[in-house]
Design a protein around this motif. Structure first.
Motif, PDB file in Angstrom:
ATOM      1  N   TYR A 182       0.842  -1.196   0.000  1.00  0.00           N
ATOM      2  CA  TYR A 182       0.000   0.000   0.000  1.00  0.00           C
ATOM      3  C   TYR A 182       0.879   1.248   0.000  1.00  0.00           C
ATOM      4  CZ  TYR A 182      -3.700  -3.168   1.650  1.00  0.00           C
ATOM      5  OH  TYR A 182      -4.590  -4.206   1.786  1.00  0.00           O
ATOM      6  N   THR A 183       0.612   2.146  -0.929  1.00  0.00           N
ATOM      7  CA  THR A 183       1.201   3.473  -0.906  1.00  0.00           C
ATOM      8  C   THR A 183       0.054   4.477  -0.854  1.00  0.00           C
ATOM      9  OG1 THR A 183       3.225   2.891  -2.098  1.00  0.00           O
ATOM     10  CG2 THR A 183       2.539   5.187  -2.172  1.00  0.00           C
ATOM     11  N   ALA A 186      -1.507  11.870  -0.857  1.00  0.00           N
ATOM     12  CA  ALA A 186      -2.407  12.927  -0.403  1.00  0.00           C
ATOM     13  C   ALA A 186      -3.375  13.303  -1.501  1.00  0.00           C
ATOM     14  CB  ALA A 186      -1.610  14.150   0.033  1.00  0.00           C
ATOM     15  N   GLN A 187      -4.568  13.724  -1.112  1.00  0.00           N
ATOM     16  CA  GLN A 187      -5.572  14.165  -2.061  1.00  0.00           C
ATOM     17  C   GLN A 187      -5.508  15.667  -2.255  1.00  0.00           C
ATOM     18  OE1 GLN A 187      -9.048  12.364  -0.023  1.00  0.00           O
ATOM     19  NE2 GLN A 187      -9.536  11.470  -2.005  1.00  0.00           N
ATOM     20  N   GLY A 188      -5.900  16.088  -3.449  1.00  0.00           N
ATOM     21  CA  GLY A 188      -6.093  17.508  -3.710  1.00  0.00           C
ATOM     22  C   GLY A 188      -4.873  18.338  -3.405  1.00  0.00           C
ATOM     23  N   ASP A 189      -5.118  19.544  -2.881  1.00  0.00           N
ATOM     24  CA  ASP A 189      -4.018  20.479  -2.681  1.00  0.00           C
ATOM     25  C   ASP A 189      -3.240  20.228  -1.406  1.00  0.00           C
ATOM     26  OD1 ASP A 189      -5.796  21.237  -0.798  1.00  0.00           O
ATOM     27  OD2 ASP A 189      -6.185  23.240  -1.603  1.00  0.00           O
ATOM     28  N   ALA A 190      -3.498  19.092  -0.727  1.00  0.00           N
ATOM     29  CA  ALA A 190      -2.725  18.781   0.478  1.00  0.00           C
ATOM     30  C   ALA A 190      -1.262  18.530   0.152  1.00  0.00           C
ATOM     31  CB  ALA A 190      -3.311  17.562   1.179  1.00  0.00           C
ATOM     32  N   SER A 191      -0.975  18.205  -1.130  1.00  0.00           N
ATOM     33  CA  SER A 191       0.398  17.888  -1.518  1.00  0.00           C
ATOM     34  C   SER A 191       1.226  19.131  -1.812  1.00  0.00           C
ATOM     35  CB  SER A 191       0.396  17.009  -2.767  1.00  0.00           C
ATOM     36  OG  SER A 191      -0.315  15.837  -2.559  1.00  0.00           O
ATOM     37  N   LEU A 192       0.545  20.270  -2.069  1.00  0.00           N
ATOM     38  CA  LEU A 192       1.258  21.433  -2.584  1.00  0.00           C
ATOM     39  C   LEU A 192       0.990  22.689  -1.763  1.00  0.00           C
ATOM     40  CD1 LEU A 192       0.553  20.925  -6.377  1.00  0.00           C
ATOM     41  CD2 LEU A 192       2.654  20.438  -5.158  1.00  0.00           C
ATOM     42  N   PRO A 193       1.891  23.657  -1.829  1.00  0.00           N
ATOM     43  CA  PRO A 193       1.660  24.913  -1.122  1.00  0.00           C
ATOM     44  C   PRO A 193       0.426  25.633  -1.656  1.00  0.00           C
ATOM     45  CG  PRO A 193       3.964  24.695  -1.774  1.00  0.00           C
ATOM     46  CD  PRO A 193       3.205  23.597  -2.462  1.00  0.00           C
ATOM     47  N   PHE A 194      -0.122  26.512  -0.860  1.00  0.00           N
ATOM     48  CA  PHE A 194      -1.314  27.281  -1.229  1.00  0.00           C
ATOM     49  C   PHE A 194      -1.040  28.129  -2.482  1.00  0.00           C
ATOM     50  CE2 PHE A 194      -4.145  31.033  -0.325  1.00  0.00           C
ATOM     51  CZ  PHE A 194      -5.333  30.379  -0.643  1.00  0.00           C
ATOM     52  N   LEU A 195      -2.022  28.240  -3.346  1.00  0.00           N
ATOM     53  CA  LEU A 195      -1.985  29.068  -4.552  1.00  0.00           C
ATOM     54  C   LEU A 195      -1.006  28.559  -5.605  1.00  0.00           C
ATOM     55  CD1 LEU A 195      -2.173  32.688  -2.999  1.00  0.00           C
ATOM     56  CD2 LEU A 195      -4.035  31.306  -3.960  1.00  0.00           C
ATOM     57  N   ILE A 196      -0.672  27.267  -5.578  1.00  0.00           N
ATOM     58  CA  ILE A 196       0.242  26.744  -6.593  1.00  0.00           C
ATOM     59  C   ILE A 196      -0.434  26.652  -7.946  1.00  0.00           C
ATOM     60  CG2 ILE A 196      -0.272  24.301  -6.266  1.00  0.00           C
ATOM     61  CD1 ILE A 196       3.220  25.748  -6.782  1.00  0.00           C
ATOM     62  N   GLY A 197      -1.772  26.506  -7.935  1.00  0.00           N
ATOM     63  CA  GLY A 197      -2.502  26.410  -9.201  1.00  0.00           C
ATOM     64  C   GLY A 197      -2.982  24.997  -9.455  1.00  0.00           C
ATOM     65  N   GLN A 198      -4.250  24.863  -9.904  1.00  0.00           N
ATOM     66  CA  GLN A 198      -4.836  23.541 -10.085  1.00  0.00           C
ATOM     67  C   GLN A 198      -4.145  22.740 -11.172  1.00  0.00           C
ATOM     68  OE1 GLN A 198      -9.051  23.890 -10.612  1.00  0.00           O
ATOM     69  NE2 GLN A 198      -9.421  24.389  -8.450  1.00  0.00           N
ATOM     70  N   ALA A 200      -1.002  22.946 -12.253  1.00  0.00           N
ATOM     71  CA  ALA A 200       0.302  22.491 -11.770  1.00  0.00           C
ATOM     72  C   ALA A 200       0.123  21.384 -10.742  1.00  0.00           C
ATOM     73  CB  ALA A 200       1.076  23.662 -11.167  1.00  0.00           C
ATOM     74  N   GLU A 201      -0.907  21.540  -9.901  1.00  0.00           N
ATOM     75  CA  GLU A 201      -1.163  20.522  -8.881  1.00  0.00           C
ATOM     76  C   GLU A 201      -1.526  19.192  -9.516  1.00  0.00           C
ATOM     77  OE1 GLU A 201      -4.404  19.634  -5.323  1.00  0.00           O
ATOM     78  OE2 GLU A 201      -4.280  21.614  -6.248  1.00  0.00           O
ATOM     79  N   ARG A 202      -2.395  19.246 -10.520  1.00  0.00           N
ATOM     80  CA  ARG A 202      -2.812  18.014 -11.182  1.00  0.00           C
ATOM     81  C   ARG A 202      -1.622  17.339 -11.864  1.00  0.00           C
ATOM     82  NH1 ARG A 202      -7.166  19.795 -12.838  1.00  0.00           N
ATOM     83  NH2 ARG A 202      -6.405  20.830 -14.732  1.00  0.00           N
ATOM     84  N   ALA A 203      -0.778  18.145 -12.511  1.00  0.00           N
ATOM     85  CA  ALA A 203       0.400  17.584 -13.165  1.00  0.00           C
ATOM     86  C   ALA A 203       1.339  16.944 -12.143  1.00  0.00           C
ATOM     87  CB  ALA A 203       1.129  18.676 -13.944  1.00  0.00           C
ATOM     88  N   PHE A 204       1.487  17.607 -10.991  1.00  0.00           N
ATOM     89  CA  PHE A 204       2.342  17.057  -9.936  1.00  0.00           C
ATOM     90  C   PHE A 204       1.810  15.709  -9.453  1.00  0.00           C
ATOM     91  CE2 PHE A 204       3.070  16.362  -5.437  1.00  0.00           C
ATOM     92  CZ  PHE A 204       4.447  16.445  -5.342  1.00  0.00           C
ATOM     93  N   LEU A 205       0.494  15.644  -9.186  1.00  0.00           N
ATOM     94  CA  LEU A 205      -0.093  14.413  -8.673  1.00  0.00           C
ATOM     95  C   LEU A 205       0.014  13.283  -9.685  1.00  0.00           C
ATOM     96  CD1 LEU A 205      -3.253  15.838  -6.862  1.00  0.00           C
ATOM     97  CD2 LEU A 205      -1.162  14.953  -5.820  1.00  0.00           C
ATOM     98  N   GLU A 206      -0.162  13.606 -10.971  1.00  0.00           N
ATOM     99  CA  GLU A 206      -0.037  12.572 -12.001  1.00  0.00           C
ATOM    100  C   GLU A 206       1.398  12.061 -12.077  1.00  0.00           C
ATOM    101  OE1 GLU A 206      -1.447  14.400 -15.531  1.00  0.00           O
ATOM    102  OE2 GLU A 206      -3.581  14.219 -14.991  1.00  0.00           O
ATOM    103  N   THR A 207       2.365  12.976 -11.981  1.00  0.00           N
ATOM    104  CA  THR A 207       3.770  12.556 -12.003  1.00  0.00           C
ATOM    105  C   THR A 207       4.105  11.729 -10.764  1.00  0.00           C
ATOM    106  OG1 THR A 207       4.395  14.542 -13.235  1.00  0.00           O
ATOM    107  CG2 THR A 207       6.150  13.372 -12.065  1.00  0.00           C
ATOM    108  N   ALA A 208       3.592  12.159  -9.621  1.00  0.00           N
ATOM    109  CA  ALA A 208       3.844  11.410  -8.397  1.00  0.00           C
ATOM    110  C   ALA A 208       3.265  10.007  -8.486  1.00  0.00           C
ATOM    111  CB  ALA A 208       3.247  12.151  -7.201  1.00  0.00           C
ATOM    112  N   ARG A 209       2.064   9.896  -9.028  1.00  0.00           N
ATOM    113  CA  ARG A 209       1.440   8.579  -9.139  1.00  0.00           C
ATOM    114  C   ARG A 209       2.255   7.671 -10.051  1.00  0.00           C
ATOM    115  NH1 ARG A 209      -3.586   6.464  -8.064  1.00  0.00           N
ATOM    116  NH2 ARG A 209      -4.053   4.550  -9.226  1.00  0.00           N
ATOM    117  N   GLU A 210       2.755   8.212 -11.154  1.00  0.00           N
ATOM    118  CA  GLU A 210       3.585   7.408 -12.051  1.00  0.00           C
ATOM    119  C   GLU A 210       4.849   6.931 -11.330  1.00  0.00           C
ATOM    120  OE1 GLU A 210       4.320   9.923 -15.361  1.00  0.00           O
ATOM    121  OE2 GLU A 210       2.271   9.777 -16.153  1.00  0.00           O
ATOM    122  N   THR A 211       5.440   7.805 -10.518  1.00  0.00           N
ATOM    123  CA  THR A 211       6.637   7.425  -9.753  1.00  0.00           C
ATOM    124  C   THR A 211       6.310   6.322  -8.760  1.00  0.00           C
ATOM    125  OG1 THR A 211       7.538   9.665  -9.965  1.00  0.00           O
ATOM    126  CG2 THR A 211       8.432   8.270  -8.211  1.00  0.00           C
TER     127      THR A 211
END
Length: 287
Positions: A182-183, A186-198, A200-211
């Motif tokens: 199990y890995t 975090a959901q939503g903007d919990a992974s990123l600082p405030f005001l990073i942008g949706q 950019a956040e979505r791209a980050f989460l997709e990259t993290a999931r691939e990793t």
């Protein structure tokens, strides 16, 4: 059953949950079960006869607890020992080092919910530096280990995560249980600082999931002897892992730093053992 390749499983401060989990772990690993009750040792600056009488009374109480454990474990291949020490945790530490223990199993604290993990002071102190994996069991196991056929691992690609995977694979290989990694992300903007942008956040989460997917695939491939699958689960890491009820036991690493070959609880594992539905085994780094 093959000859023991390691020291015993120690069931310390035994209650129903610890005895059940300890017996299953010992039989699974092919080692002896050692049931231990720690009682006070004479104080260095004790008050003579009063101190000696009190210690003797505590020793008799420990023997009564061991007698109850013998009845509960009738037919088990086990040894029983009363240990004198300055504290329960210290006594179990010393016993583990003396015997080269494979695992120490302790029960939840008396004040904890019956179906939840809530380690008392013995477990807290024991987990802060054990030389071998430490399991914390609910006071009563509604579903005995070995019933569900799944060994879980809270996995991240770190030395701690790989150590937990290696120990879990040993147990899964011996039982024929499925090994499930199990890995939690975090959901939503919990992974990123405030005001990073949706975007950019979505791209980050997709990259993290691939990793995470690549690391989980590699981890599963590293234990070909086991029937292994993996899951990426969104949510808070402690909440998500604590609510798992589909595993016989859940393995996790201790922390990413600190002395090697010692259990030293990090933030996630420290909170997890207080809240998990199923037994948790905390594994020290191998080196």
């Amino acid at each position: 059953m093959t000859a023991p390749a390691a020291g015993p499983v120690i069931a310390g401060a035994p209650g129903p949950g610890a005895l059940t989990l300890g017996r299953w772990a010992a039989e699974t690993l092919g080692v002896r079960l050692l049931v231990a009750v720690v009682h006070p040792a004479p104080a260095a600056l004790g008050s003579g006869r009063v101190d000696a009488e009190w210690v003797a009374d505590r020793h008799r109480a420990a023997e009564r607890i061991l007698d109850e454990a013998r009845k509960a474990l009738e037919g088990a291949d086990a040894d029983y020992r009363a240990v004198a020490s300055s504290s329960a945790a210290h006594g179990l530490h010393d016993l583990a080092e003396e015997t080269g223990a494979s695992l120490i199993v302790v029960g939840s604290g008396r004040d904890g919910p019956r179906e939840r993990l809530y380690p008392g002071s013995t477990a807290d102190r024991l987990l802060a530096g054990s030389v071998c994996p430490v399991a914390v069991a609910p006071a009563e196991l509604a579903t005995p280990p070995g019933t569900l056929g799944v060994i879980g691992v809270a996995y991240v690609d770190t030395p701690d995560g790989r150590a937990a995977l290696a120990e879990a694979a040993k147990m899964a290989g011996r039982t024929g249980a499925r090994l499930r990694l199990y890995t939690v992300v975090a959901q939503g903007d919990a992974s990123l600082p405030f005001l990073i942008g949706q975007d950019a956040e979505r791209a980050f989460l997709e990259t993290a999931r691939e990793t995470y997917e690549r690391s989980l695939e590699a981890a599963a491939a590293s234990v070909p002897q086991c029937d292994t699958d993996w899951r990426i689960v969104p949510g808070d890491v402690v909440d998500t892992l604590a609510e798992l009820d589909e595993v016989d036991v859940l393995f996790c690493g201790s922390r990413g730093y600190g002395p090697a070959r010692r259990v030293l609880l990090g933030g996630v594992s420290a909170r997890l053992i207080r809240r998990a539905r199923r037994p948790v085994i905390v594994v020290p780094r191998s080196g």
